[in-house]
Write an enzyme that holds these catalytic residues in place. Structure first.
Site, PDB file in Angstrom:
ATOM      1  N   GLY A 157     -28.642   0.432 -17.435  1.00 46.66           N
ATOM      2  CA  GLY A 157     -27.967  -0.269 -18.509  1.00 46.66           C
ATOM      3  C   GLY A 157     -26.836   0.543 -19.100  1.00 46.66           C
ATOM      4  N   SER A 158     -26.682   0.441 -20.402  1.00 42.55           N
ATOM      5  CA  SER A 158     -25.521   1.021 -21.068  1.00 42.55           C
ATOM      6  C   SER A 158     -25.520   2.542 -21.123  1.00 42.55           C
ATOM      7  CB  SER A 158     -25.398   0.458 -22.482  1.00 42.55           C
ATOM      8  OG  SER A 158     -25.086  -0.923 -22.433  1.00 42.55           O
TER       9      SER A 158
END
Length: 485
Positions: A213-214
């Site tokens: 993810g981020s």
């Protein structure tokens, strides 16, 4: 002698000769292979004839040996706080092949490593006294991360950025290796463990790669600064909001629709975790440049040994631009282990240099003499420039102080971090993964620690799943334990 008797005698002599040849072949050519065969019961009898050597944590053994009752295997392995250290020790079983450190250092721990033999051992052909394996694990950090994860399915890795020492490697749910040590009871325990849908035998810290993810936005930001696409974390980017994925009509949105993400700087984009900024940044850089930076940090390394072989973390290739955009936010086919993301933040914390992480400090013989000495900082590689590392640390500190990572704040330490909430399943139909990767520097001593946490599943409602809500508190607990005075 008649003809029949003579022929029979010759035939018998040929048979005897063939038997002698076969016996000689077996003894001198196949003898070693037969001796090393895993199904040879004599090996197990010899291995467990005497107590095994120990795996050491902070000067104390977390393993032991106990006498068995009856049978031809005199001893069996025991574990102190087995579930707490299972991701480090693995297990040594009378019934199954050893894993983790137990497997890598099997010969040292059972006394068959040739380096352990003394001159007298060689003369008498006696098995040498077993050696010990001394780990880098800090019991306080290990316990803090383990307890903070609690009943969540996930993992945490803590690294000293300056030395590369792995201070903690935790995987939950865990298991008690003691259940697998006795051949008489191991079968039933094995069936329960392998049949458990939560897969407690999986080492999620080192061998469970998932979309980061981020948290992967740190890698993309590093690539952009190193390439000169942007000269500063405070320079405005060219980032429309929403950003339409190239070659599609799909708009990539942000979790917070009110966040100031249009043309946001890298600092602001990390602070609010702006998807549009990093997706377009990855496309502007191109997949080859992003991959090159990712590989400097350790992605796509198929031989990531610490010394346990970690699963390869992947940055993909042969993508179309829309797929490259999704890699910019740690999606599509990007995967990472908690170890890998801890390595990313460790390198940034250490001024852009990655000290190769290691879980074993030294290996000793039965008298305590060193057989292997894994020097801290022996394998160091510059990943990004000092300037890039400094700028990203500053932006990560903004994330913790004013952005999406406020649950990692600590008194008496400067903390930088990055949250991540990775999609799971088609159209994000399953519960997302929560990530947090961070570092902390003690304000009083200057000591550092880098921690990555992944929560694969918890009892939290979908709306409550976030890197800050689930993973950051675990990281904070581990960092506080590591920097305790």
């Amino acid at each position: 002698m008649n003809k029949t008797i003579r022929h029979a005698s010759v035939f018998i002599l040929l048979l005897v000769f063939a038997l002698l040849v076969r016996a000689t072949w077996v003894q001198f050519h196949e003898g070693r292979a037969l001796a090393d065969d895993s199904d040879n019961r004599r090996n197990a009898i010899e291995t467990y004839a005497e107590p095994l050597g120990d795996i050491i944590v902070a000067g104390e053994p977390v393993t032991g040996s106990a006498r068995t009752e009856g049978g031809d295997l005199a001893h069996k392995r025991t574990y102190e706080n087995g579930p707490l250290y299972a991701a480090v020790t693995g297990y040594a079983s009378q019934a199954y092949a050893p894993t983790q450190l137990e497997g890598i250092y099997e010969d040292v721990l059972n006394g068959t490593d040739p380096r352990l033999k003394t001159v007298m051992d060689t003369v008498t052909d006696r098995r040498a006294d077993p050696g010990d394996v001394v780990t880098t694990v800090d019991p306080a950090v290990q316990k803090a991360a383990y307890e903070a994860l609690g009943d969540k399915k996930g993992a945490a890795v803590a690294i000293d950025p300056k030395t590369g020492r792995i201070l903690a490697a935790v995987s939950t749910p865990s298991y008690d290796p003691t259940a697998l040590t006795d051949a008489n009871t191991a079968g039933e325990a094995w069936r329960k463990l392998t049949g458990d849908p939560d897969k407690p035998l999986t080492n999620r810290a080192l061998r469970q790669p998932l979309p980061p993810g981020s948290t992967f936005k740190l890698v993309v930001a590093a690539a952009a600064l190193e390439d000169g696409l942007y000269t500063s974390v405070d320079a405005r980017t060219d980032s429309p909001d929403p950003y339409t994925l190239p070659g599609t009509v799909t708009d990539l949105t942000n979790e917070n629709p009110d966040a100031p993400c249009e043309d946001a700087s890298i600092r602001v984009a990390l602070q609010y975790s702006c998807n549009n900024v990093f997706a377009k940044m990855a496309v502007d850089l191109g997949q080859d440049k992003v991959r090159a930076t990712a590989e400097k940090f350790g992605f796509n390394d198929e031989k990531q040994d610490v010394p346990v072989r970690a699963h390869t973390s992947v940055y993909p290739s042969d993508m179309v631009p829309s797929q490259t955009a999704l890699t910019g936010i740690g999606q599509f086919d990007v995967t990472a282990t908690p170890l890998q993301m801890a390595m990313v933040t460790a390198a940034l914390a250490n001024d852009g240099e990655l000290v190769w992480p290691h879980m074993v400090s030294r290996v000793t013989d039965g008298d305590g003499d060193v057989l292997e000495d894994h020097d801290d900082g022996a394998a160091t590689k510059r990943i990004v420039s000092s300037s890039t590392a400094e700028q990203l640390r500053s932006a990560m500190e903004t994330v913790v102080e004013e952005g999406t990572g406020t649950n990692a704040r600590m008194s008496g330490a400067t903390v930088g971090g990055k949250t991540g909430t990775a999609q799971h399943g088609e159209n994000n139909s399953k519960m997302p993964y929560a990530w947090f990767t961070s570092y902390a520097t003690s304000d009083s001593t200057g000591e550092q620690v880098a921690v990555a946490v992944m929560v694969e599943q918890s009892d939290a409602a979908r709306s409550e799943i976030s890197g800050n809500g689930l993973a950051a508190p675990v990281a904070r607990a581990a960092m506080e334990a590591a920097l305790r005075d």
